[in-house]
Design a protein around this motif. Structure first.
Motif, PDB file in Angstrom:
ATOM      1  N   ASP A  83       0.816  -1.214   0.000  1.00  0.00           N
ATOM      2  CA  ASP A  83       0.000   0.000   0.000  1.00  0.00           C
ATOM      3  C   ASP A  83       0.850   1.265   0.000  1.00  0.00           C
ATOM      4  O   ASP A  83       0.371   2.343  -0.333  1.00  0.00           O
ATOM      5  CB  ASP A  83      -0.921   0.015   1.232  1.00  0.00           C
ATOM      6  CG  ASP A  83      -2.076  -0.963   1.081  1.00  0.00           C
ATOM      7  OD1 ASP A  83      -2.387  -1.299  -0.084  1.00  0.00           O
ATOM      8  OD2 ASP A  83      -2.646  -1.378   2.094  1.00  0.00           O
ATOM      9  N   ILE A  84       2.102   1.119   0.438  1.00  0.00           N
ATOM     10  CA  ILE A  84       3.008   2.267   0.463  1.00  0.00           C
ATOM     11  C   ILE A  84       4.091   2.053  -0.587  1.00  0.00           C
ATOM     12  O   ILE A  84       4.907   1.137  -0.479  1.00  0.00           O
ATOM     13  CB  ILE A  84       3.653   2.432   1.854  1.00  0.00           C
ATOM     14  CG1 ILE A  84       2.561   2.564   2.927  1.00  0.00           C
ATOM     15  CG2 ILE A  84       4.576   3.649   1.878  1.00  0.00           C
ATOM     16  CD1 ILE A  84       3.047   2.250   4.314  1.00  0.00           C
ATOM     17  N   GLY A  85       4.089   2.861  -1.617  1.00  0.00           N
ATOM     18  CA  GLY A  85       5.105   2.743  -2.671  1.00  0.00           C
ATOM     19  C   GLY A  85       6.260   3.672  -2.371  1.00  0.00           C
ATOM     20  O   GLY A  85       6.086   4.722  -1.742  1.00  0.00           O
ATOM     21  N   PHE A  86       7.440   3.286  -2.819  1.00  0.00           N
ATOM     22  CA  PHE A  86       8.603   4.127  -2.566  1.00  0.00           C
ATOM     23  C   PHE A  86       9.400   4.293  -3.854  1.00  0.00           C
ATOM     24  O   PHE A  86       9.709   3.323  -4.537  1.00  0.00           O
ATOM     25  CB  PHE A  86       9.495   3.504  -1.478  1.00  0.00           C
ATOM     26  CG  PHE A  86      10.361   4.508  -0.770  1.00  0.00           C
ATOM     27  CD1 PHE A  86       9.974   5.063   0.437  1.00  0.00           C
ATOM     28  CD2 PHE A  86      11.556   4.921  -1.334  1.00  0.00           C
ATOM     29  CE1 PHE A  86      10.762   6.009   1.086  1.00  0.00           C
ATOM     30  CE2 PHE A  86      12.350   5.865  -0.696  1.00  0.00           C
ATOM     31  CZ  PHE A  86      11.952   6.413   0.514  1.00  0.00           C
ATOM     32  N   VAL A  87       9.734   5.537  -4.187  1.00  0.00           N
ATOM     33  CA  VAL A  87      10.576   5.814  -5.352  1.00  0.00           C
ATOM     34  C   VAL A  87      11.923   6.306  -4.821  1.00  0.00           C
ATOM     35  O   VAL A  87      11.992   7.308  -4.122  1.00  0.00           O
ATOM     36  CB  VAL A  87       9.938   6.869  -6.273  1.00  0.00           C
ATOM     37  CG1 VAL A  87      10.849   7.167  -7.460  1.00  0.00           C
ATOM     38  CG2 VAL A  87       8.574   6.389  -6.763  1.00  0.00           C
ATOM     39  N   PHE A  88      12.962   5.542  -5.152  1.00  0.00           N
ATOM     40  CA  PHE A  88      14.286   5.825  -4.587  1.00  0.00           C
ATOM     41  C   PHE A  88      15.058   6.811  -5.458  1.00  0.00           C
ATOM     42  O   PHE A  88      14.944   6.804  -6.684  1.00  0.00           O
ATOM     43  CB  PHE A  88      15.098   4.530  -4.479  1.00  0.00           C
ATOM     44  CG  PHE A  88      14.535   3.541  -3.492  1.00  0.00           C
ATOM     45  CD1 PHE A  88      15.070   3.441  -2.216  1.00  0.00           C
ATOM     46  CD2 PHE A  88      13.467   2.721  -3.839  1.00  0.00           C
ATOM     47  CE1 PHE A  88      14.552   2.524  -1.305  1.00  0.00           C
ATOM     48  CE2 PHE A  88      12.945   1.816  -2.933  1.00  0.00           C
ATOM     49  CZ  PHE A  88      13.487   1.710  -1.669  1.00  0.00           C
ATOM     50  N   GLN A  89      15.892   7.615  -4.796  1.00  0.00           N
ATOM     51  CA  GLN A  89      16.711   8.598  -5.508  1.00  0.00           C
ATOM     52  C   GLN A  89      17.617   7.911  -6.538  1.00  0.00           C
ATOM     53  O   GLN A  89      17.768   8.369  -7.654  1.00  0.00           O
ATOM     54  CB  GLN A  89      17.567   9.352  -4.483  1.00  0.00           C
ATOM     55  CG  GLN A  89      18.427  10.438  -5.095  1.00  0.00           C
ATOM     56  CD  GLN A  89      19.224  11.188  -4.041  1.00  0.00           C
ATOM     57  OE1 GLN A  89      19.260  10.803  -2.879  1.00  0.00           O
ATOM     58  NE2 GLN A  89      19.862  12.265  -4.449  1.00  0.00           N
ATOM     59  N   GLU A  90      18.223   6.783  -6.134  1.00  0.00           N
ATOM     60  CA  GLU A  90      19.158   6.073  -7.019  1.00  0.00           C
ATOM     61  C   GLU A  90      18.465   4.934  -7.763  1.00  0.00           C
ATOM     62  O   GLU A  90      19.092   3.958  -8.152  1.00  0.00           O
ATOM     63  CB  GLU A  90      20.342   5.533  -6.214  1.00  0.00           C
ATOM     64  CG  GLU A  90      21.073   6.583  -5.394  1.00  0.00           C
ATOM     65  CD  GLU A  90      21.955   7.486  -6.247  1.00  0.00           C
ATOM     66  OE1 GLU A  90      22.159   7.155  -7.432  1.00  0.00           O
ATOM     67  OE2 GLU A  90      22.423   8.516  -5.752  1.00  0.00           O
ATOM     68  N   PHE A  91      17.147   5.014  -7.909  1.00  0.00           N
ATOM     69  CA  PHE A  91      16.329   4.087  -8.696  1.00  0.00           C
ATOM     70  C   PHE A  91      16.174   2.700  -8.060  1.00  0.00           C
ATOM     71  O   PHE A  91      15.086   2.139  -8.074  1.00  0.00           O
ATOM     72  CB  PHE A  91      16.842   3.926 -10.137  1.00  0.00           C
ATOM     73  CG  PHE A  91      17.320   5.216 -10.761  1.00  0.00           C
ATOM     74  CD1 PHE A  91      16.580   6.390 -10.626  1.00  0.00           C
ATOM     75  CD2 PHE A  91      18.505   5.274 -11.471  1.00  0.00           C
ATOM     76  CE1 PHE A  91      17.004   7.581 -11.201  1.00  0.00           C
ATOM     77  CE2 PHE A  91      18.942   6.462 -12.039  1.00  0.00           C
ATOM     78  CZ  PHE A  91      18.194   7.615 -11.902  1.00  0.00           C
ATOM     79  N   ALA A  92      17.272   2.106  -7.544  1.00  0.00           N
ATOM     80  CA  ALA A  92      17.205   0.802  -6.863  1.00  0.00           C
ATOM     81  C   ALA A  92      16.579  -0.275  -7.741  1.00  0.00           C
ATOM     82  O   ALA A  92      15.737  -1.052  -7.300  1.00  0.00           O
ATOM     83  CB  ALA A  92      16.464   0.924  -5.524  1.00  0.00           C
TER      84      ALA A  92
END
Lengths: 260, 252
Positions: A83-92
């Protein structure tokens, strides 16, 4: 107005660090809107986002995300995480895997552990992944390997993976700081647009006031682990913004002199 | 720089001393040394022409060498998976990986031919001691490579999958393994090539394979036959090298 995240008197000190990364933070993130965390490096933005994603232990205070309280001592349940999405600075991203495989990885939390580890994706998983690829404008890159893509394309893949989770809250940590201004605006247009279309809440961090003004409904200023201001975008004053980025005060300056 | 000048002088004196000591205490008389050249030429002369009638033995010996290399490599892979995990900085605590790494360095320090001789003494002649020796010897390197492959995995994609709610097994399959697989494949093929090359001579100490025939023919003065087998070994080493170069190009 309902809250996607509710934070009360939250403090956190990184292991081995003297100063707190978050210092008595209280904040309400309104549901269905786009909120920007604005502030210089070291303000505590990344820490706050990781904490809301359930990745930090040992904090103090009250935090609830999407109506469920977080436990400072235990990671959140696996079932609650998609339910919680995360967009990482270094894409991951997994560099050697295809774009489609990376986006399907966002579906793994929605599958049974057995199917996720051993089975193949269901038609519904493929359908969601393809739709996310299309929304991010990279449907034609589905079979390409990630290590052959540019930075802007990679961030599109990372956002598509996040959308494939079907998240209700999207946390994005400096999602465009590695991109040139034109690319950065494209990516934020995409992210906030896709979230609005899905009725999802966005909380993204940035150190660029102009991007925050352009893409957020609400702007939260952070400095030294504290909330400096929390205003609707129309109410943001240039004075408050400038104050956020003023020269650092006495303490670090003394430290600097002692070193040199 | 005074101390450095002294250090250079000391090192020179040490090397000179070592050379003089070796000459003085080794029974090399000058006439024997001078006649060594002609004797080697004579010996090589007796190897010509190579005897082609040993083709059967060459094929049989090569097949056994190949089997020793394959089974020895399999043993090394089976040992290296657990030991590689135990030698990994990111998987276990320093209290565990440090002694395991020391053990692997110790294994690498023992020459293969010595391990093979000990195994021949322990389990008798034939391919079995060769297989055990290869498996043991190769594990010293392969487990270290596997540990490095594990430690070289980028954490960020794993954290991303965990954040998306992927279970540990799914993280292993879709974030960890895709990063490790090419490294593991490359290292395993590289080690297999070394195993094949090194197992060619194991027969000399009685641990099976084509080397057995070289030893047998030299001891029974059948130099033409020894020459054929030696040429076959050289040809195989070159062939292995060629295959290896081609494979490396694929993984580059």
């Amino acid at each position: 107005m309902s809250a996607a995240a509710q934070i009360g008197d939250l403090s956190f000190v990184h292991q081995g660090a003297g100063l707190p990364a978050l210092d008595h933070v209280s904040l309400m993130v309104p549901a269905g809107e786009s909120t920007a965390l604005l502030g210089p490096s070291g303000a505590g933005k990344t820490t706050l986002l990781a904490l809301l994603d359930g990745r930090l232990r040992g904090w103090r205070g009250r935090v609830s995300v999407l109506g469920a309280p977080l436990d400072p001592d235990h990671p959140p349940s696996r079932a609650s995480r998609p339910d919680i999405g995360f967009v990482f600075q270094e894409f991951a991203l997994v560099e050697r895997s295809s774009v489609l495989r990376n986006v399907l990885n966002g579906r793994l939390g929605r599958m049974s552990p057995l199917r996720a580890a051993l089975g193949s994706p269901l038609p519904r998983d493929l359908e969601v992944a393809r739709a996310a690829l299309a929304d991010c404008g990279i449907a034609d890159l589905a079979e390409r390997r990630v290590d052959s893509l540019s930075g802007g394309q990679r961030q599109r893949v990372a956002i598509a993976r996040c959308l494939a989770q079907e998240p209700r809250l999207i946390l994005a940590d400096e999602p465009v700081s590695n991109l040139d201004p034109a690319r950065a605006a494209e990516i934020l247009t995409l992210l906030t647009g896709a979230a609005r279309a899905r009725g999802a809440t966005v909380l993204f961090s940035s150190h660029q006031p102009d991007l925050a003004r352009r893409f957020a409904d609400r702007i939260v200023g952070m400095r030294d682990g504290r909330i400096a201001f929390d205003v609707a975008v129309g109410d943001l004053s240039d004075v408050a913004t400038a104050d956020l980025y003023r020269e650092t005060t006495a303490l670090p300056a003394i430290g600097l002199r002692a070193v040199t | 720089m005074r101390s450095r000048g002294f250090g250079g002088f000391a090192a020179g004196a040490l090397v000179a001393g070592a050379v003089l000591w070796s000459f003085a205490t080794t029974d090399v008389d000058l006439s024997r040394l001078l006649s060594a050249g002609p004797r080697i030429a004579d010996f090589l002369g007796r190897m010509v022409p190579p005897d082609p009638t040993v083709m059967n033995e060459i094929v049989k010996g090569s097949a056994e060498t190949l089997r020793i290399a394959i089974l020895g490599s399999l043993g090394a892979v089976l040992l290296s998976v657990p030991l590689g995990i135990l030698a990994s900085e990111t998987m276990v605590s320093p209290a565990l990986y440090r002694p395991v790494r020391t053990l692997l360095a110790f294994i690498r320090a023992i020459p293969l031919i010595l391990v093979a001789m000990l195994m021949v003494g322990a389990v008798g002649l034939g391919p079995l001691p060769g297989i055990i020796a290869i498996a043991f010897h190769a594990t010293g390197m392969l487990a270290k490579f596997y540990a490095e492959a594990i430690d070289g995995v980028s954490r960020a994609p794993i954290a991303a999958l965990e954040s998306a709610g992927a279970a540990p097994l799914a993280q292993l399959r879709y974030a960890i393994w895709p990063q490790m697989a090419p490294v593991v494949a490359r290292d395993t093929i590289f080690r297999f090539e070394l195993n094949l090359r090194e197992s060619l001579i194991l027969g000399i100490v009685g641990a099976g394979g084509i080397g057995f025939y070289i030893q047998t023919y030299v001891r029974s003065f059948q130099y033409e036959k020894a020459a054929s087998v030696t040429l076959a070994v050289i040809a195989m080493v070159i062939a292995i090298e060629g295959i290896n170069v081609a494979l490396r190009r694929r993984f580059a």
